[in-house]
Enzyme design. Structure first.
Site: not given
Ligand SMILES: NC(=O)C1=CN([C@@H]2O[C@H](COP(=O)(O)OP(=O)(O)OC[C@H]3O[C@@H](n4cnc5c(N)ncnc54)[C@H](O)[C@@H]3O)[C@@H](O)[C@H]2O)C=CC1
Ligand SMILES: CC(=O)[C@H](N)C(=O)O
Length: 374
Positions: A65, A68, A89, A107, A196
């Protein structure tokens, strides 16, 4: 001595085919003998599902959620069918998301619950998106360590035990001030200064170790900062590049928390999600590595603002630097070398800066027109 006893017991179990994922032939060299790195209970009656048993992979997305996951679920459901992709999620889904396909509470810190979901739904692909991003991670190191490192261990063990194909995203944040920054190649010094980044280097190394040690089909892309219109970023350093569009449309003003000349690699979400599907579908023999940089463009806040001002000349941008985020950005790559991804499995981005800005503005324009019409 106890180590030797444990190793020989595990190797014996692998040869007898008792525990483990069963996804590898048993008469193979020691390096690729597949067995579970975590003991499984005798009442667990799972077996791995190979693609020959099913037309499509059965996919579980963790942390679905966030910025991405919902977009990825949409793309994968289009390809593999709605019911073959489960979003999960720990948060409550919007009614829209809840009604668009299977959603389940999961979780990643609860190992038994994860295993139950994988077994009951005959999961074959796992996309592991749960994480705390760079800025929120620095604000809560203990939680970031737990979710990003302990959670990853659960995911790796589940994936190895059940013969899953596992995707874990890494990031430009997996590099640090001693890495070459312009450009940053796939293989170089990685000494990040955020929890991170440290957790993502750990994920890359553990995934590759499980691949070599247990035959886990681990695939990893280092994403740049991702820009999306219909989902909010979750607390990262690159979030400004999404927020600028929202504020520009709503107020005609934007206050940026990074300096105007901070150059970072960025990508439009459609390119990121397509790359994820492409690397997951790539034949294993095309992958000379298991962790790849991918890239599309690099820009500074000033360059992004100028591109937006071509269409919104009245947009005012000011700067109020957040020192935590600035220090992080100053340690990250400025340009990302993704030549290996391009060479090995044909990676090619579609969106450069002008296309990105046009696409984002078109989205918000259509949304505003719809709101006015209702
Ligand atoms: N969005 C970006 O710019 C980038 C994202 N990524 C990676 O892509 C992946 C997805 O990124 P986003 O969607 O942007 O992250 P986000 O921070 O928007 O979403 C992460 C999700 O993980 C869930 N979460 C937290 N603790 C949890 C748990 N104990 N069990 C299950 N779920 C849990 C949260 O509720 C949240 O919905 C991450 O691993 C991130 O590191 C990597 C580089 C860039
Ligand atoms: C580039 C990433 O991993 C993320 N958007 C962040 O800024 O932490």
């Amino acid at each position: 001595m106890p180590v030797i006893r444990t190793l020989s017991k595990v190797a014996q179990q692998a040869l007898l085919g008792t525990p483990g994922c069963g996804c590898q032939p048993l008469t193979v060299a020691v390096r690729s003998i597949s067995f579970s790195p975590r003991q499984v209970t005798s009442d667990a009656s799972f077996h791995s599902v190979s693609f020959s048993e099913t037309d499509h992979p059965k996919v579980l997305i963790t942390g679905g959620l966030g910025q991405l996951g919902v977009g990825l679920a949409k793309l994968l459901r289009k390809r593999f069918g709605k019911n073959n992709v489960i979003l999960s999620d720990i948060r409550k889904p919007s009614s829209n998301v809840y009604h668009s396909g299977p959603f389940i509470y999961s979780d990643i810190l609860d190992y038994k619950n994860l295993r139950e979901i994988v077994v009951n739904n005959r999961i074959t692909w796992l996309v592991h998106y749960s994480a705390l991003l760079s800025a929120v991670g620095e604000a809560n190191v203990a939680l970031a360590r737990s979710v990003n490192i302990t959670g990853l261990h659960n995911i790796l063990d589940i994936a190895a035990e059940h013969g899953l194909r596992l995707f874990v995203p890494s990031t430009i944040g997996a590099f640090g001030p001693t890495s070459p920054r312009n450009p940053t190649p796939d293989l170089c010094v990685q000494r990040p200064r955020t929890i991170y980044g440290v957790s993502k280097v750990h994920a890359e190394l553990m995934g590759e170790y499980y691949h070599h040690r247990y035959g886990l089909d681990f695939r990893c892309l280092r994403y740049p900062g991702i820009i999306s219109a219909d989902s909010q970023p979750g607390g990262g350093t690159t979030d400004y590049a999404v927020q600028i569009f929202h504020d520009a449309i709503k107020t005609g003003k934007f206050e940026c928390n990074l300096k105007p000349d901070t150059r970072l690699p960025m990508m439009y979400i459609d390119d990121c999600l397509r790359a994820t599907l492409e690397v997951m579908e790539a034949p294993a023999d095309t992958l000379s590595m298991r962790t790849y940089n991918i890239n599309a463009m690099s820009f500074t806040p000033e360059e992004l603002a100028q591109e937006l001002q071509k269409q919104m000349p009245e947009l005012e941008v000011t700067y109020d630097v957040d020192h935590v985020r600035q220090a992080i950005a100053d340690s990250w790559p400025m340009n990302f070398d993704d030549s290996n991804a391009r060479k090995d499995w044909g990676w090619k981005h579609d969106y450069d800066l002008p296309e990105l800005v046009q696409t984002m503005l078109n989205y918000f324009g259509a949304e505003t027109r719809m709101a006015r019409a209702n």
